[in-house]
Design an enzyme around this catalytic site. Structure first.
Site, PDB file in Angstrom:
ATOM      1  N   ARG A  30      10.860   0.185  11.168  1.00  0.00           N
ATOM      2  CA  ARG A  30       9.718   0.384  12.054  1.00  0.00           C
ATOM      3  C   ARG A  30       9.785  -0.566  13.233  1.00  0.00           C
ATOM      4  NH1 ARG A  30       4.387   0.676   8.362  1.00  0.00           N
ATOM      5  NH2 ARG A  30       3.577  -0.582  10.093  1.00  0.00           N
ATOM      6  N   ARG A  78      -0.382  -8.386  13.855  1.00  0.00           N
ATOM      7  CA  ARG A  78      -0.932  -7.482  12.830  1.00  0.00           C
ATOM      8  C   ARG A  78      -1.725  -8.282  11.798  1.00  0.00           C
ATOM      9  NH1 ARG A  78       4.514  -4.797  11.133  1.00  0.00           N
ATOM     10  NH2 ARG A  78       3.336  -3.729   9.508  1.00  0.00           N
ATOM     11  N   LYS A  82       0.834  -1.216   0.000  1.00  0.00           N
ATOM     12  CA  LYS A  82       0.000   0.000   0.000  1.00  0.00           C
ATOM     13  C   LYS A  82       0.863   1.258   0.000  1.00  0.00           C
ATOM     14  CE  LYS A  82      -1.931  -1.153   3.963  1.00  0.00           C
ATOM     15  NZ  LYS A  82      -1.212  -2.404   4.307  1.00  0.00           N
ATOM     16  N   ARG A  95     -10.265   0.209   8.543  1.00  0.00           N
ATOM     17  CA  ARG A  95      -9.750  -1.115   8.883  1.00  0.00           C
ATOM     18  C   ARG A  95     -10.742  -1.936   9.684  1.00  0.00           C
ATOM     19  NH1 ARG A  95      -4.072   0.168   8.783  1.00  0.00           N
ATOM     20  NH2 ARG A  95      -2.770  -1.481   9.572  1.00  0.00           N
ATOM     21  N   ARG A 120      12.237  -4.262   5.288  1.00  0.00           N
ATOM     22  CA  ARG A 120      11.817  -2.886   4.940  1.00  0.00           C
ATOM     23  C   ARG A 120      12.626  -1.817   5.669  1.00  0.00           C
ATOM     24  NH1 ARG A 120       5.684  -1.142   5.442  1.00  0.00           N
ATOM     25  NH2 ARG A 120       5.869  -2.120   7.484  1.00  0.00           N
TER      26      ARG A 120
HETATM   27  P1  AP5 Z   1       4.864  -1.429   1.992  1.00  0.00           P
HETATM   28  O1  AP5 Z   1       4.334  -0.846   0.724  1.00  0.00           O
HETATM   29  O2  AP5 Z   1       5.589  -0.506   2.907  1.00  0.00           O
HETATM   30  O3  AP5 Z   1       3.700  -2.206   2.767  1.00  0.00           O
HETATM   31  P2  AP5 Z   1       2.299  -1.671   3.320  1.00  0.00           P
HETATM   32  O4  AP5 Z   1       1.198  -2.370   2.599  1.00  0.00           O
HETATM   33  O5  AP5 Z   1       2.257  -0.182   3.333  1.00  0.00           O
HETATM   34  O6  AP5 Z   1       2.348  -2.324   4.777  1.00  0.00           O
HETATM   35  P3  AP5 Z   1       2.384  -1.689   6.242  1.00  0.00           P
HETATM   36  O7  AP5 Z   1       3.214  -2.604   7.070  1.00  0.00           O
HETATM   37  O8  AP5 Z   1       2.715  -0.255   6.238  1.00  0.00           O
HETATM   38  O9  AP5 Z   1       0.870  -1.879   6.602  1.00  0.00           O
HETATM   39  P4  AP5 Z   1       0.220  -1.914   7.981  1.00  0.00           P
HETATM   40  O10 AP5 Z   1      -1.197  -1.901   7.580  1.00  0.00           O
HETATM   41  O11 AP5 Z   1       0.635  -3.021   8.848  1.00  0.00           O
HETATM   42  O12 AP5 Z   1       0.778  -0.607   8.718  1.00  0.00           O
HETATM   43  P5  AP5 Z   1       0.141   0.814   9.026  1.00  0.00           P
HETATM   44  O13 AP5 Z   1       1.237   1.789   9.001  1.00  0.00           O
HETATM   45  O14 AP5 Z   1      -1.051   1.064   8.189  1.00  0.00           O
HETATM   46  O15 AP5 Z   1       5.807  -2.667   1.589  1.00  0.00           O
HETATM   47  C1  AP5 Z   1       6.489  -3.439   2.564  1.00  0.00           C
HETATM   48  C2  AP5 Z   1       7.896  -3.820   2.077  1.00  0.00           C
HETATM   49  O16 AP5 Z   1       7.799  -4.649   0.925  1.00  0.00           O
HETATM   50  C3  AP5 Z   1       8.758  -2.625   1.655  1.00  0.00           C
HETATM   51  O17 AP5 Z   1      10.067  -2.841   2.060  1.00  0.00           O
HETATM   52  C4  AP5 Z   1       8.646  -2.603   0.130  1.00  0.00           C
HETATM   53  O18 AP5 Z   1       9.830  -2.091  -0.469  1.00  0.00           O
HETATM   54  C5  AP5 Z   1       8.442  -4.060  -0.208  1.00  0.00           C
HETATM   55  N1  AP5 Z   1       7.534  -4.250  -1.343  1.00  0.00           N
HETATM   56  C6  AP5 Z   1       6.396  -3.524  -1.612  1.00  0.00           C
HETATM   57  N2  AP5 Z   1       5.796  -3.983  -2.730  1.00  0.00           N
HETATM   58  C7  AP5 Z   1       6.551  -5.027  -3.175  1.00  0.00           C
HETATM   59  C8  AP5 Z   1       6.432  -5.923  -4.291  1.00  0.00           C
HETATM   60  N3  AP5 Z   1       5.407  -5.815  -5.170  1.00  0.00           N
HETATM   61  N4  AP5 Z   1       7.374  -6.889  -4.440  1.00  0.00           N
HETATM   62  C9  AP5 Z   1       8.415  -7.000  -3.554  1.00  0.00           C
HETATM   63  N5  AP5 Z   1       8.576  -6.178  -2.474  1.00  0.00           N
HETATM   64  C10 AP5 Z   1       7.653  -5.195  -2.294  1.00  0.00           C
HETATM   65  O19 AP5 Z   1      -0.380   0.625  10.515  1.00  0.00           O
HETATM   66  C11 AP5 Z   1       0.490   0.466  11.610  1.00  0.00           C
HETATM   67  C12 AP5 Z   1      -0.293   0.373  12.915  1.00  0.00           C
HETATM   68  O20 AP5 Z   1      -1.025   1.590  13.132  1.00  0.00           O
HETATM   69  C13 AP5 Z   1      -1.366  -0.725  12.981  1.00  0.00           C
HETATM   70  O21 AP5 Z   1      -0.822  -1.962  13.394  1.00  0.00           O
HETATM   71  C14 AP5 Z   1      -2.344  -0.141  14.014  1.00  0.00           C
HETATM   72  O22 AP5 Z   1      -1.881  -0.316  15.330  1.00  0.00           O
HETATM   73  C15 AP5 Z   1      -2.315   1.346  13.699  1.00  0.00           C
HETATM   74  N6  AP5 Z   1      -3.343   1.744  12.716  1.00  0.00           N
HETATM   75  C16 AP5 Z   1      -3.123   2.296  11.486  1.00  0.00           C
HETATM   76  N7  AP5 Z   1      -4.290   2.550  10.860  1.00  0.00           N
HETATM   77  C17 AP5 Z   1      -5.273   2.158  11.703  1.00  0.00           C
HETATM   78  C18 AP5 Z   1      -6.693   2.136  11.615  1.00  0.00           C
HETATM   79  N8  AP5 Z   1      -7.352   2.579  10.520  1.00  0.00           N
HETATM   80  N9  AP5 Z   1      -7.399   1.649  12.667  1.00  0.00           N
HETATM   81  C19 AP5 Z   1      -6.782   1.200  13.778  1.00  0.00           C
HETATM   82  N10 AP5 Z   1      -5.431   1.172  13.926  1.00  0.00           N
HETATM   83  C20 AP5 Z   1      -4.685   1.645  12.901  1.00  0.00           C
HETATM   84 ZN    ZN Z   2       2.236   1.279   4.887  1.00  0.00          ZN
END
Ligand code: AP5
Ligand code: ZN
Length: 214
Positions: A160, A171, A13, A88, A127
């Protein structure tokens, strides 16, 4: 365009968002990024969110709905926005519908980053991110030119705190239990598009472009 990106941790994402954002001139609203900034700044909101985030659990609906509401009012997203990591839970999705209804708008498309859990640990543990720009790297799949350094600014990259195998496990549990029902919610509204998120980043980008131009 008003878009939602939904998918498990590591599904891509945050990698695809900057590309789509630039191409369509959209705001990128990522609740995870906003929460991490609040935690780093030790704001009252950050203090409340930290415990759940460190454990890989979801922060309360009221808290995230509040920050999204504020972010949407503050940003001038005339051409639209990308919601990354929100909604979410089904409650968050319903609250979002209410917010948009008041503004006389609605979501155009929900991009579902479909991918097998098995490949996510390698993506998450490799990452590295550049916090101020949101640029994302990977030691194997998208290495920076100099290890640990941002290509554009030369500033240091960080990892992170929640990117460990143990926290990833909770997660993923939260994703399957609380977020998968949101995918069905948008499926029943007929605005869901499934993306093959296991493909290489550039191919995922073309798939996104295909969906958005159709
Ligand atoms: P990347 O694109 O960074 O992954 P992502 O989908 O953004 O995953 P996240 O880990 O950021 O998602 P998340 O939902 O767990 O975290 P969030 O910050 O939202 O890609 C990952 C890696 O893979 C990178 O190194 C990239 O280079 C590589 N990659 C990407 N695409 C690739 C491909 N096609 N092929 C190969 N490699 C690839 O949330 C964090 C925390 O915040 C949650 O746990 C929760 O506690 C809280 N939170 C956030 N939003 C909410 C909400 N709406 N409600 C409640 N709690 C929330
Ligand atoms: Zn992300």
């Amino acid at each position: 365009k008003r878009l939602i990106l939904i998918g498990p941790p590591g599904s891509g994402k945050g990698t695809q968002s900057p590309v789509i954002k630039d191409e369509y001139c959209l705001c990128h609203l990522a609740t995870g990024d906003m929460l991490r900034a609040a935690v780093a700044a030790k704001t009252p909101l950050g203090v409340k969110a930290k415990e759940a985030m460190d454990k890989g659990e979801l922060v309360s609906d009221d808290l995230v709905v509040g920050i999204i509401d504020e972010a949407m009012k503050k940003q001038s997203c005339q051409k639209g926005f990308i919601l990354d990591g929100f909604p979410r839970t089904v409650v968050q999705a319903q609250k979002l519908d209410e917010m948009l209804q008041k503004q006389g708008t609605k979501i155009d498309k929900v991009l579902n980053f479909a991918i097998d859990d098995a490949v996510l640990e390698e993506r998450i543990t490799g990452r590295w991110i550049h916090p101020s720009s949101g640029r994302t790297y990977h030691t194997k799949f998208a290495p920076p030119k100099v290890p640990g350094v941002d290509d554009v600014t030369g500033e240091p990259l960080i990892q992170r705190k929640d990117d460990t195998p143990a926290v990833l496990k909770s997660r993923l549990e939260a994703f399957h239990r609380q977020t998968e029902p949101v995918i069905d919610y948008y499926g029943s509204k007929g605005i869901l598009a499934n993306l093959p998120a296991e493909k290489p980043p550039k191919e995922v980008t073309s798939e996104v472009q295909k969906v958005l131009s159709s």
